[in-house]
Write a protein that holds these residues in place. Sequence first.
Motif, PDB file in Angstrom:
ATOM      1  N   MET A   1       6.639   7.393   2.383  1.00  0.00           N
ATOM      2  CA  MET A   1       7.419   8.518   1.874  1.00  0.00           C
ATOM      3  C   MET A   1       8.218   9.099   3.040  1.00  0.00           C
ATOM      4  N   LEU A   2       9.439   8.659   3.183  1.00  0.00           N
ATOM      5  CA  LEU A   2      10.224   8.926   4.385  1.00  0.00           C
ATOM      6  C   LEU A   2      10.439  10.416   4.665  1.00  0.00           C
ATOM      7  N   PRO A   3      10.517  11.302   3.647  1.00  0.00           N
ATOM      8  CA  PRO A   3      10.655  12.724   3.967  1.00  0.00           C
ATOM      9  C   PRO A   3       9.487  13.292   4.782  1.00  0.00           C
ATOM     10  N   ASN A   4       8.362  12.583   4.821  1.00  0.00           N
ATOM     11  CA  ASN A   4       7.213  13.054   5.599  1.00  0.00           C
ATOM     12  C   ASN A   4       7.300  12.677   7.074  1.00  0.00           C
ATOM     13  N   HIS A   5       8.289  11.885   7.473  1.00  0.00           N
ATOM     14  CA  HIS A   5       8.293  11.302   8.814  1.00  0.00           C
ATOM     15  C   HIS A   5       9.697  11.313   9.415  1.00  0.00           C
ATOM     16  N   SER A   6       9.743  11.182  10.728  1.00  0.00           N
ATOM     17  CA  SER A   6      11.034  10.909  11.357  1.00  0.00           C
ATOM     18  C   SER A   6      11.306   9.414  11.253  1.00  0.00           C
ATOM     19  N   PRO A   7      12.530   9.008  10.998  1.00  0.00           N
ATOM     20  CA  PRO A   7      12.856   7.579  10.935  1.00  0.00           C
ATOM     21  C   PRO A   7      12.458   6.826  12.201  1.00  0.00           C
ATOM     22  N   LEU A   8      12.569   7.459  13.356  1.00  0.00           N
ATOM     23  CA  LEU A   8      12.236   6.791  14.606  1.00  0.00           C
ATOM     24  C   LEU A   8      10.766   6.398  14.646  1.00  0.00           C
TER      25      LEU A   8
ATOM     26  N   TYR B   1       0.861  -1.185   0.000  1.00  0.00           N
ATOM     27  CA  TYR B   1       0.000   0.000   0.000  1.00  0.00           C
ATOM     28  C   TYR B   1       0.893   1.229   0.000  1.00  0.00           C
ATOM     29  N   ALA B   2       0.482   2.260  -0.740  1.00  0.00           N
ATOM     30  CA  ALA B   2       1.309   3.452  -0.894  1.00  0.00           C
ATOM     31  C   ALA B   2       0.756   4.624  -0.093  1.00  0.00           C
ATOM     32  N   GLU B   3       1.672   5.427   0.416  1.00  0.00           N
ATOM     33  CA  GLU B   3       1.294   6.619   1.178  1.00  0.00           C
ATOM     34  C   GLU B   3       0.955   7.772   0.234  1.00  0.00           C
ATOM     35  N   HIS B   4      -0.285   8.229   0.273  1.00  0.00           N
ATOM     36  CA  HIS B   4      -0.713   9.413  -0.473  1.00  0.00           C
ATOM     37  C   HIS B   4      -1.498  10.310   0.477  1.00  0.00           C
ATOM     38  N   HIS B   5      -1.402  11.613   0.286  1.00  0.00           N
ATOM     39  CA  HIS B   5      -2.111  12.555   1.140  1.00  0.00           C
ATOM     40  C   HIS B   5      -2.924  13.539   0.292  1.00  0.00           C
ATOM     41  N   ASN B   6      -4.048  13.984   0.868  1.00  0.00           N
ATOM     42  CA  ASN B   6      -4.901  14.998   0.244  1.00  0.00           C
ATOM     43  C   ASN B   6      -5.398  14.576  -1.134  1.00  0.00           C
TER      44      ASN B   6
ATOM     45  N   SER C   1      -9.506  10.297  -3.748  1.00  0.00           N
ATOM     46  CA  SER C   1      -9.822   8.997  -4.334  1.00  0.00           C
ATOM     47  C   SER C   1      -8.929   7.878  -3.811  1.00  0.00           C
ATOM     48  N   ILE C   2      -8.037   8.173  -2.838  1.00  0.00           N
ATOM     49  CA  ILE C   2      -7.123   7.159  -2.310  1.00  0.00           C
ATOM     50  C   ILE C   2      -7.175   7.162  -0.788  1.00  0.00           C
ATOM     51  N   ALA C   3      -7.358   5.970  -0.184  1.00  0.00           N
ATOM     52  CA  ALA C   3      -7.625   5.875   1.247  1.00  0.00           C
ATOM     53  C   ALA C   3      -6.447   5.356   2.061  1.00  0.00           C
ATOM     54  N   SER C   4      -5.247   5.313   1.490  1.00  0.00           N
ATOM     55  CA  SER C   4      -4.113   4.692   2.182  1.00  0.00           C
ATOM     56  C   SER C   4      -3.166   5.703   2.812  1.00  0.00           C
ATOM     57  N   SER C   5      -3.668   6.862   3.210  1.00  0.00           N
ATOM     58  CA  SER C   5      -2.795   7.887   3.789  1.00  0.00           C
ATOM     59  C   SER C   5      -2.150   7.417   5.082  1.00  0.00           C
TER      60      SER C   5
ATOM     61  N   ASP D   1       1.085  17.362  -2.709  1.00  0.00           N
ATOM     62  CA  ASP D   1       1.448  18.630  -3.325  1.00  0.00           C
ATOM     63  C   ASP D   1       2.164  19.518  -2.307  1.00  0.00           C
ATOM     64  N   GLN D   2       2.596  20.698  -2.744  1.00  0.00           N
ATOM     65  CA  GLN D   2       3.376  21.578  -1.887  1.00  0.00           C
ATOM     66  C   GLN D   2       2.595  22.026  -0.647  1.00  0.00           C
ATOM     67  N   LYS D   3       1.323  22.375  -0.818  1.00  0.00           N
ATOM     68  CA  LYS D   3       0.521  22.828   0.320  1.00  0.00           C
ATOM     69  C   LYS D   3       0.349  21.701   1.341  1.00  0.00           C
ATOM     70  N   THR D   4       0.109  20.498   0.847  1.00  0.00           N
ATOM     71  CA  THR D   4      -0.060  19.363   1.760  1.00  0.00           C
ATOM     72  C   THR D   4       1.246  19.056   2.475  1.00  0.00           C
ATOM     73  N   MET D   5       2.358  19.201   1.780  1.00  0.00           N
ATOM     74  CA  MET D   5       3.644  18.966   2.421  1.00  0.00           C
ATOM     75  C   MET D   5       3.855  19.932   3.586  1.00  0.00           C
ATOM     76  N   LEU D   6       3.449  21.172   3.413  1.00  0.00           N
ATOM     77  CA  LEU D   6       3.559  22.140   4.508  1.00  0.00           C
ATOM     78  C   LEU D   6       2.611  21.777   5.643  1.00  0.00           C
ATOM     79  N   ALA D   7       1.411  21.282   5.291  1.00  0.00           N
ATOM     80  CA  ALA D   7       0.460  20.856   6.325  1.00  0.00           C
ATOM     81  C   ALA D   7       0.992  19.665   7.110  1.00  0.00           C
ATOM     82  N   LEU D   8       1.838  18.856   6.489  1.00  0.00           N
ATOM     83  CA  LEU D   8       2.484  17.739   7.164  1.00  0.00           C
ATOM     84  C   LEU D   8       3.656  18.197   8.031  1.00  0.00           C
ATOM     85  N   ARG D   9       3.939  19.511   8.008  1.00  0.00           N
ATOM     86  CA  ARG D   9       5.035  20.108   8.768  1.00  0.00           C
ATOM     87  C   ARG D   9       6.391  19.630   8.270  1.00  0.00           C
TER      88      ARG D   9
END
Length: 335
Positions: free
Chosen positions: A79-86, A43-48, A51-55, A114-122
């Motif tokens: 998508m590792l840039p969205n998270h801390s490895p720990l 399953y793949a990580e997608h945000h915002n 049509s995809i429910a695997s966030s 997208d860029q806005k969602t990436m900022l919302a992910l901090r």
Amino acid sequence: MPTALSILDLASIAPGRTARDSFDNSVALAQAAERSGYRRVWYAEHHNMGSIASSATSVLIGYVAAHTDTIRLGAGGIMLPNHSPLVIAEQFGTLETLFPGRIDLGLGRAPGSDQKTMLALRRNPSSADTFPQDVLELQGYLTGQSRVPGVQAVPRAEGVVPLYILGSSLFGAQLAAQLGLPYAFASHFAPDALHQAVEVYRDRFRPSEQLAEPYVMAGVNVFTAENHDAAAVQKATAYRARARAMIRRGATGAEFSDEEIDAFLASPNGNQLASMTKYTAVGTPAEVRSYLADFATSIDADELILAHHATDIDDRLRSVELTGAAVAAHEPVVR
């Protein structure tokens, strides 16, 4: 060596349906894959993306694992840039503890949004720059060899959580080779660099504790039905829906007929979108088996990750079953 078959479940939410429907469909799909002898479901990580429910990818993996028995399940990818490895090590250490011997962790560098969602992910846009270091940090937590003094991932599973590098460019191929990890190429939607990336990966591969020899996985879109015409209709329906969704991002509320969508896909402006699905097997079980065998041979793939895209869940399940049965009965591609 024969090529293994696995599945990428996009956890799609069909028009007029809900995320809960998507989760139930994912369980049914994994159960069908388990019965049909597939090796794993990812399953793949997608945000915002409506049509995809695997966030919440790790949560979905746990839910499906609780409703299956033997098939491997994992992220294709986180998508590792969205998270801390720990945090990812803690999540997948928990999953492997609960479902030992069944959990995979594929890692991608793209934001999955997208860029806005990436900022919302901090997340900072530069987070992707530290992807190689983050992979190593994550690997250290999972193996009990932390690179951060005084910090351990708890729980850490007794079993191994194997890592996979996902990519659609030469960067991922080079990193997977350098780290001695399996490499999964996203040829189901980004086909252009497939052959070059696989060549680079194999040429530069360095054995590691996890992997002694290169291991290549590649994505393929699949529509299998009892007859060719039915499969072709499923393909047309699914790809029109995909085109509509992408067009609406720039024209909210616009509605297009099937004829308009087909004309767009055939136009220079739509050609890039149409070319994304270059690697698509469509037809009867025998036709699809032949296509997959030729595709696997062209890159000497160790494993194919199939994305069954039929919009109707019953058609999708049937595609999974028919493909599995057809491939199991022939060489060189087996379950």
